[in-house]
Scaffold this motif. Structure first.
Motif, PDB file in Angstrom:
ATOM      1  N   ALA A  94      -3.018  -0.143   2.083  1.00 30.28           N
ATOM      2  CA  ALA A  94      -1.979   0.267   3.040  1.00 30.28           C
ATOM      3  C   ALA A  94      -0.586   0.128   2.421  1.00 30.28           C
ATOM      4  N   THR A  95      -0.356  -0.940   1.661  1.00 27.93           N
ATOM      5  CA  THR A  95       0.938  -1.145   1.003  1.00 27.93           C
ATOM      6  C   THR A  95       1.200  -0.065  -0.040  1.00 27.93           C
ATOM      7  N   ILE A  96       0.182   0.271  -0.820  1.00 24.70           N
ATOM      8  CA  ILE A  96       0.322   1.314  -1.841  1.00 24.70           C
ATOM      9  C   ILE A  96       0.684   2.642  -1.191  1.00 24.70           C
ATOM     10  N   ALA A  97       0.004   2.974  -0.087  1.00 19.66           N
ATOM     11  CA  ALA A  97       0.270   4.235   0.605  1.00 19.66           C
ATOM     12  C   ALA A  97       1.656   4.245   1.252  1.00 19.66           C
ATOM     13  N   LYS A  98       2.035   3.155   1.869  1.00 15.94           N
ATOM     14  CA  LYS A  98       3.307   3.085   2.597  1.00 15.94           C
ATOM     15  C   LYS A  98       4.511   3.096   1.668  1.00 15.94           C
ATOM     16  N   ASP A 102       2.404   2.418  -7.476  1.00 19.25           N
ATOM     17  CA  ASP A 102       1.131   2.510  -8.193  1.00 19.25           C
ATOM     18  C   ASP A 102       0.768   1.116  -8.698  1.00 19.25           C
ATOM     19  N   LEU A 103      -0.117   0.453  -7.988  1.00 22.04           N
ATOM     20  CA  LEU A 103      -0.512  -0.901  -8.353  1.00 22.04           C
ATOM     21  C   LEU A 103      -1.927  -0.888  -8.927  1.00 22.04           C
ATOM     22  N   PRO A 104      -2.107  -1.330 -10.156  1.00 20.19           N
ATOM     23  CA  PRO A 104      -3.472  -1.430 -10.700  1.00 20.19           C
ATOM     24  C   PRO A 104      -4.333  -2.272  -9.768  1.00 20.19           C
ATOM     25  N   PRO A 265      -0.652 -10.422   3.855  1.00 20.98           N
ATOM     26  CA  PRO A 265      -0.503  -9.267   4.752  1.00 20.98           C
ATOM     27  C   PRO A 265      -0.220  -7.951   4.028  1.00 20.98           C
ATOM     28  N   ARG A 266       0.318  -8.032   2.817  1.00 16.64           N
ATOM     29  CA  ARG A 266       0.597  -6.813   2.055  1.00 16.64           C
ATOM     30  C   ARG A 266      -0.448  -6.557   0.973  1.00 16.64           C
TER      31      ARG A 266
END
Length: 309
Positions: A94-98, A102-104, A265-266
């Motif tokens: 959800a954090t990556i989309a919001k 780009d998090l490995p 939460p993130r």
């Protein structure tokens, strides 16, 4: 109990409902060798039978660290009720989309549902679900990390037999030490193994019968006090004594820090803070926590892994 070949060098099992351990000294050598070839992942199991020891926090940081180092990592959460690790991964997605970052990341997999009619007589459905999950994701992974629940379950029992590396997070207290062994309150002498140590012993025996490499067992000391307290020294001495008797290594884990509660939460880890713009806000505690992760990853001595973050 026997191992039955089930493809990709893995096995399905029939596990006895009770077992006995012979209390004796064993070696503690690490098994950090080379990768075992294409399609055969190194399996890391994070487990103990007590909640609140930091299993999911360790799981997320180890899995994400490996992904950041360029490895393909698949992860499974065997806590089918609470699913802390699974929710951590959902929060991360959800954090990556919001935030468009780009998090490995490791790849999260659900256990497959099984048609009961497909089971062989006497076959346990949980055994099939786990062995099928591993067989499906193993060809595309360098590492598979399995997060076990803080209780004794069939899935956890089977997962321990699959472990090439077993990580057991432990709060630095004798309440948690009782998970591994019973101790005399006056002399601090180890009296005998606990039920969890017996389960690990049984898993080792099953792997030996199948001709597999021994489990490299690492007990990770979480929530270590910063000061040289009497309890800290007693715990260290007790673990050192016990490690020689039942065959595990010890490694320093994570201290109690607010940052870990804030990250959940993130779905973030300590290694993601710069990517999400926290560089200027990094305090001494954050830097120290990152060093703790670096030290832990080095101490795990995973095959082919050079820690350079």
């Amino acid at each position: 109990m026997a191992f039955v070949a089930s493809g990709q060098g893995r096995f399905r099992f029939q596990i006895p409902t009770s077992h006995h351990i012979v209390w004796q000294s064993v070696g503690t050598g690490a098994s950090s060798g080379q990768f075992r070839g294409p399609g055969v992942a190194h399996i890391i199991v994070v487990g103990n039978e007590k909640g609140g020891a930091g299993k999911s926090t360790v799981s997320m940081h180890v899995a994400t660290a490996l992904a950041r180092l360029g490895f393909k990592v698949g992860v499974l959460d065997l806590d089918l009720r609470q699913r802390t690790f699974g929710r951590y991964m959902a929060n991360r997605a959800a954090t990556i989309a919001k935030e468009g970052v780009d998090l490995p990341s490791p790849v999260y997999h659900e256990l497959p549902e099984i048609d009961q009619a497909s089971l062989k007589p006497g076959e346990n459905p949980y055994d099939r679900r786990l062995s099928q999950a591993v067989a499906e994701i193993e060809p595309t992974c360098d590492f598979i990390l399995i997060d076990c629940p803080g209780s004794h379950t069939r899935l956890s029992q089977v997962a321990h037999t699959l472990a090439d590396t077993l990580i057991t997070p432990l709060n630095d207290s004798f309440v948690d030490f009782d998970l591994l062994a019973h101790i005399d309150s006056d002399s601090n002498k180890v009296l005998g193994p606990s039920v969890y140590a017996e389960m690990v012993w049984n898993a080792r025996q099953l792997r030996a019968q199948a001709g597999l490499k021994p489990i490299d067992w690492i007990v990770v000391r979480n929530r270590l006090g910063a000061q040289a307290m009497i309890n800290k020294k007693k715990m260290g001495d007790a673990l050192k004594n016990l490690s020689r008797r039942i065959g595990f290594r010890t490694a320093p884990g994570f201290n109690e820090r607010v940052i870990f509660r804030e990250l959940f939460p993130r779905g973030l880890t300590l290694l993601d803070l710069r990517d999400v713009g926290v560089v200027g806000q990094m305090n001494i505690s954050n830097v120290a926590a990152r060093q703790e992760l670096r030290d832990l990853m080095k101490e795990l001595k995973l095959p082919g892994v050079t820690v350079d973050f």
